[in-house]
Design a protein around this motif. Structure first.
Motif, PDB file in Angstrom:
ATOM      1  N   ALA A 296      77.583  19.793  88.376  1.00  0.00           N
ATOM      2  CA  ALA A 296      78.097  20.610  87.275  1.00  0.00           C
ATOM      3  C   ALA A 296      77.476  20.135  85.976  1.00  0.00           C
ATOM      4  CB  ALA A 296      79.624  20.502  87.198  1.00  0.00           C
ATOM      5  N   PRO A 297      77.074  21.057  85.094  1.00  0.00           N
ATOM      6  CA  PRO A 297      76.515  20.653  83.813  1.00  0.00           C
ATOM      7  C   PRO A 297      77.531  19.812  83.029  1.00  0.00           C
ATOM      8  CG  PRO A 297      76.205  23.006  84.180  1.00  0.00           C
ATOM      9  CD  PRO A 297      77.139  22.526  85.234  1.00  0.00           C
ATOM     10  N   GLY A 298      77.103  18.677  82.543  1.00  0.00           N
ATOM     11  CA  GLY A 298      78.010  17.777  81.842  1.00  0.00           C
ATOM     12  C   GLY A 298      78.301  16.513  82.621  1.00  0.00           C
ATOM     13  N   MET A 299      77.958  16.498  83.905  1.00  0.00           N
ATOM     14  CA  MET A 299      78.164  15.277  84.689  1.00  0.00           C
ATOM     15  C   MET A 299      77.375  14.114  84.098  1.00  0.00           C
ATOM     16  SD  MET A 299      78.353  16.316  88.734  1.00  0.00           S
ATOM     17  CE  MET A 299      79.948  16.722  89.472  1.00  0.00           C
ATOM     18  N   ASN A 300      76.158  14.394  83.637  1.00  0.00           N
ATOM     19  CA  ASN A 300      75.356  13.326  83.041  1.00  0.00           C
ATOM     20  C   ASN A 300      76.002  12.793  81.764  1.00  0.00           C
ATOM     21  OD1 ASN A 300      73.180  12.911  84.824  1.00  0.00           O
ATOM     22  ND2 ASN A 300      72.144  14.738  84.068  1.00  0.00           N
ATOM     23  N   ALA A 301      76.599  13.679  80.998  1.00  0.00           N
ATOM     24  CA  ALA A 301      77.303  13.244  79.791  1.00  0.00           C
ATOM     25  C   ALA A 301      78.477  12.344  80.152  1.00  0.00           C
ATOM     26  CB  ALA A 301      77.780  14.453  78.991  1.00  0.00           C
ATOM     27  N   ALA A 302      79.159  12.659  81.262  1.00  0.00           N
ATOM     28  CA  ALA A 302      80.279  11.835  81.705  1.00  0.00           C
ATOM     29  C   ALA A 302      79.798  10.467  82.190  1.00  0.00           C
ATOM     30  CB  ALA A 302      81.056  12.546  82.811  1.00  0.00           C
ATOM     31  N   ILE A 303      78.698  10.461  82.948  1.00  0.00           N
ATOM     32  CA  ILE A 303      78.109   9.193  83.403  1.00  0.00           C
ATOM     33  C   ILE A 303      77.753   8.324  82.199  1.00  0.00           C
ATOM     34  CG2 ILE A 303      76.122   8.140  84.564  1.00  0.00           C
ATOM     35  CD1 ILE A 303      76.027  10.731  86.310  1.00  0.00           C
ATOM     36  N   ARG A 304      77.097   8.930  81.227  1.00  0.00           N
ATOM     37  CA  ARG A 304      76.705   8.211  80.012  1.00  0.00           C
ATOM     38  C   ARG A 304      77.921   7.597  79.326  1.00  0.00           C
ATOM     39  NH1 ARG A 304      76.715   9.790  74.634  1.00  0.00           N
ATOM     40  NH2 ARG A 304      75.107   8.866  73.281  1.00  0.00           N
ATOM     41  N   ALA A 305      78.994   8.377  79.217  1.00  0.00           N
ATOM     42  CA  ALA A 305      80.197   7.895  78.546  1.00  0.00           C
ATOM     43  C   ALA A 305      80.830   6.732  79.302  1.00  0.00           C
ATOM     44  CB  ALA A 305      81.203   9.032  78.386  1.00  0.00           C
TER      45      ALA A 305
END
Length: 319
Positions: free
Chosen positions: A13-22
């Motif tokens: 899902a788009p945004g998973m990378n942002a969650a990983i980063r966080a």
């Protein structure tokens, strides 16, 4: 809690990378070591681990998909496999696990927690079908992808005076369909949460034709039927010819919207805080703009309901 791990599981899902980063950057800020587990739960058994540094998550917030990859791993339902996974995690010195995914991923996280290994869930799915949270990571981006696609399809529908059926994802939930229906001004929306009535669809199309309208957009959620099945029904019952567009996996890709990036960042950071607070077997969510945490079983034992008031609004505005 000195060392934690993070994985993504199920559909991307788009945004998973942002969650990983966080997760990674919040954990490092709090003095923790972080390990990324590639290919979901399967990666635990295969010891597919990567030490995550600040640089490891640089320049990924804008990317769709997941840096850690994902994989279906049905064997993880077995107790022996889960026990082996816990043994491996402990051998690696990992004290807690953050799982980014949907309800199936949450079941695995809860099983590990029940066996003594603390896990926290972060909702990542375009379907927006996880009870306990109003929005999931990826839903807003997928919705915008669908809306822009329908805008383009409508241009062709208008030019050729055709009616188009647009089949969208959502699994058993109608959120993508009904939100896109309002946002794109669709004439008809078909979702799992409202009993399907082919006569109603025909009536709406005929009513539009009677007032001189020569094209329509019909959005059908995959949880009801396929777009081609609906097209065949319309032709058999009323002789209505339609074109079908199946948007498919393009809905799961693309650069995440600002809303998804912010939501994912808030979720990921809060998940780290929950582990540090000693909480386990819980998921992060958002309600009334506020972050919440709730027991993981609520996310897969309860039934998600799309906002039927939006369905009603769509009907009222497309008269």
């Amino acid at each position: 809690m000195k060392k934690i791990a993070v994985l993504t599981s199920g559909g991307d899902a788009p945004g998973m990378n942002a969650a990983i980063r966080a997760v990674v950057r919040k954990a490092i800020y709090e003095g923790l070591e972080v390990v990324g587990i590639k290919q979901g739960y399967q990666g635990i058994l295969e010891r597919n681990f990567e030490a995550m540094t600040l640089g490891a998550v640089g320049d990924i917030i804008q990317r769709g998909g997941t840096k850690l990859y994902s994989a279906r791993f049905p064997q993880f339902k077995e107790d022996a496999v889960q026990a082996e996974a816990i043994s491996i995690l402990r051998e690696e010195g990992i004290d807690g696990l953050i799982v980014i995914g949907g309800d199936g991923s949450y079941r695995g996280a809860m099983s590990l927690t029940e066996k003594g290994f603390p896990c926290v869930g972060v909702p990542g799915t375009i379907d927006n079908d996880i009870p306990g949270t109003e929005y999931t990571i990826g839903f807003d981006t997928a919705l915008n992808t669908v809306m822009y696609s329908i805008d383009k399809i409508r241009d062709t529908a208008t030019s050729h005076e055709n009616s188009f059926i647009v089949e969208v994802m959502g699994r058993d939930a109608g959120d993508i369909a009904v939100w896109a229906g309002v946002a794109a001004g669709a004439e008809t929306v078909v979702i799992p949460e409202v009993d399907f009535d082919i006569d109603m669809v025909i009536s709406r199309l005929q009513r539009s034709a009677d007032r001189g309208k020569k094209h329509s957009i019909i959005i059908v959620a995959e949880g009801v039927m396929s777009g081609h099945t609906l097209a065949n029904l319309l032709k058999e019952k009323a002789g209505i010819e339609t074109r079908v567009s199946v948007l498919g996996h393009m809905q799961r890709g693309g650069s995440p919207t600002a809303r998804d990036r912010v939501l994912a960042s808030r979720f990921g950071a809060r998940a780290v805080e929950l582990l540090l607070e000693g909480k386990a077997g819980v998921a992060v969510g958002i309600r009334n703009h506020n972050l919440v945490d709730y027991d993981l079983p609520e996310a897969y034992e309860s039934k998600h309901q799309a906002d039927v008031s939006l369905y009603t609004l769509s009907e009222q505005l497309s008269i």
